[in-house]
Design a protein around this motif. Structure first.
Motif, PDB file in Angstrom:
ATOM      1  N   ALA A 195      31.016 -42.414  -0.089  1.00 16.79           N
ATOM      2  CA  ALA A 195      32.015 -41.345  -0.043  1.00 16.79           C
ATOM      3  C   ALA A 195      32.211 -40.734  -1.425  1.00 16.79           C
ATOM      4  O   ALA A 195      32.328 -39.513  -1.565  1.00 16.79           O
ATOM      5  CB  ALA A 195      33.334 -41.879   0.505  1.00 16.79           C
ATOM      6  N   GLU A 196      32.235 -41.575  -2.454  1.00 16.36           N
ATOM      7  CA  GLU A 196      32.417 -41.061  -3.810  1.00 16.36           C
ATOM      8  C   GLU A 196      31.196 -40.273  -4.280  1.00 16.36           C
ATOM      9  O   GLU A 196      31.332 -39.253  -4.952  1.00 16.36           O
ATOM     10  CB  GLU A 196      32.729 -42.216  -4.762  1.00 16.36           C
ATOM     11  N   ILE A 197      30.000 -40.735  -3.926  1.00  9.66           N
ATOM     12  CA  ILE A 197      28.779 -40.023  -4.309  1.00  9.66           C
ATOM     13  C   ILE A 197      28.700 -38.680  -3.580  1.00  9.66           C
ATOM     14  O   ILE A 197      28.373 -37.660  -4.175  1.00  9.66           O
ATOM     15  CB  ILE A 197      27.522 -40.873  -3.999  1.00  9.66           C
ATOM     16  N   ILE A 198      29.011 -38.682  -2.303  1.00 11.69           N
ATOM     17  CA  ILE A 198      28.946 -37.448  -1.511  1.00 11.69           C
ATOM     18  C   ILE A 198      30.027 -36.475  -1.952  1.00 11.69           C
ATOM     19  O   ILE A 198      29.757 -35.290  -2.143  1.00 11.69           O
ATOM     20  CB  ILE A 198      29.055 -37.766  -0.003  1.00 11.69           C
ATOM     21  N   GLY A 199      31.248 -36.945  -2.108  1.00 14.04           N
ATOM     22  CA  GLY A 199      32.353 -36.107  -2.571  1.00 14.04           C
ATOM     23  C   GLY A 199      32.880 -35.166  -1.498  1.00 14.04           C
ATOM     24  O   GLY A 199      32.227 -34.907  -0.482  1.00 14.04           O
ATOM     25  N   GLY A 250      40.873 -36.717   5.008  1.00 10.46           N
ATOM     26  CA  GLY A 250      41.016 -37.924   5.821  1.00 10.46           C
ATOM     27  C   GLY A 250      39.756 -38.767   5.822  1.00 10.46           C
ATOM     28  O   GLY A 250      39.810 -39.985   5.660  1.00 10.46           O
ATOM     29  N   VAL A 251      38.610 -38.125   6.000  1.00 17.90           N
ATOM     30  CA  VAL A 251      37.331 -38.854   5.987  1.00 17.90           C
ATOM     31  C   VAL A 251      37.119 -39.496   4.620  1.00 17.90           C
ATOM     32  O   VAL A 251      36.770 -40.677   4.514  1.00 17.90           O
ATOM     33  CB  VAL A 251      36.156 -37.924   6.364  1.00 17.90           C
ATOM     34  N   TYR A 252      37.342 -38.734   3.575  1.00 15.71           N
ATOM     35  CA  TYR A 252      37.148 -39.268   2.224  1.00 15.71           C
ATOM     36  C   TYR A 252      38.086 -40.453   1.962  1.00 15.71           C
ATOM     37  O   TYR A 252      37.651 -41.507   1.502  1.00 15.71           O
ATOM     38  CB  TYR A 252      37.361 -38.172   1.178  1.00 15.71           C
ATOM     39  N   ASN A 253      39.356 -40.283   2.271  1.00 11.54           N
ATOM     40  CA  ASN A 253      40.330 -41.350   2.029  1.00 11.54           C
ATOM     41  C   ASN A 253      40.030 -42.590   2.858  1.00 11.54           C
ATOM     42  O   ASN A 253      40.139 -43.716   2.374  1.00 11.54           O
ATOM     43  CB  ASN A 253      41.751 -40.868   2.315  1.00 11.54           C
ATOM     44  N   TYR A 254      39.673 -42.387   4.112  1.00  7.17           N
ATOM     45  CA  TYR A 254      39.371 -43.529   4.975  1.00  7.17           C
ATOM     46  C   TYR A 254      38.174 -44.314   4.432  1.00  7.17           C
ATOM     47  O   TYR A 254      38.223 -45.535   4.312  1.00  7.17           O
ATOM     48  CB  TYR A 254      39.089 -43.064   6.404  1.00  7.17           C
TER      49      TYR A 254
END
Length: 145
Positions: A31-35, A107-111
């Motif tokens: 998730a962090e790499i995709i951003g 929401g997707v990023y946080n989850y």
């Protein structure tokens, strides 16, 4: 009936789950790499990407992110023994929708940067089989209840 926006959010979850299984990277790292900018891109064009060969989409995304080329679906080890990444994505999408409503990208990023996805990915525990309400409550509290 689900909305088109929900389906696009589910596609993001599916993408992250499939990439997780292909690369063995942690959900949080992916998730962090995709951003959020790239998540927004895949959300906006989910209908088009959904029509593409999934292995092609995953391969191209991995290339954009500088990750090693992931194996094809049929070459993933033990794939038939685990719940499918589609089922895992559905579980994630239901939690995200209940917690974030229409704020899908954040929401997707946080989850996926939270504590919950790695625990759910461990299919040896019973958490995967828990109710949506229980998973939402755990997510909101930040711990398993």
């Amino acid at each position: 009936m689900r909305s088109k926006e929900y389906d696009k959010m589910f596609y993001l979850c599916w993408l992250l789950e499939r990439l997780h299984r292909s690369t063995c990277l942690l959900h949080k790292e992916l998730a962090e790499i995709i951003g959020t900018d790239r998540l927004l891109h895949y959300y906006n064009y989910a209908d088009a990407y959904h029509c593409e060969n999934p292995d092609k989409v995953i391969g191209e995304l991995a290339g954009e992110l500088g990750l090693p080329e992931p194996p094809l679906f049929q070459d993933l080890p033990d794939e038939r023994k685990n719940p499918s990444f589609s089922k895992m994505a559905k579980s994630a999408a239901r939690v995200i929708y209940d917690v974030y409503g229409d704020n899908h990208i954040q929401g997707v990023y946080n989850y996926y940067t939270s504590f919950l996805p790695p625990i759910l990915a461990d299919t040896k525990n019973n958490l995967y089989w828990s109710s949506k309400e229980y998973l939402v409550a755990c997510y909101k509290e930040g711990v398993l209840l």
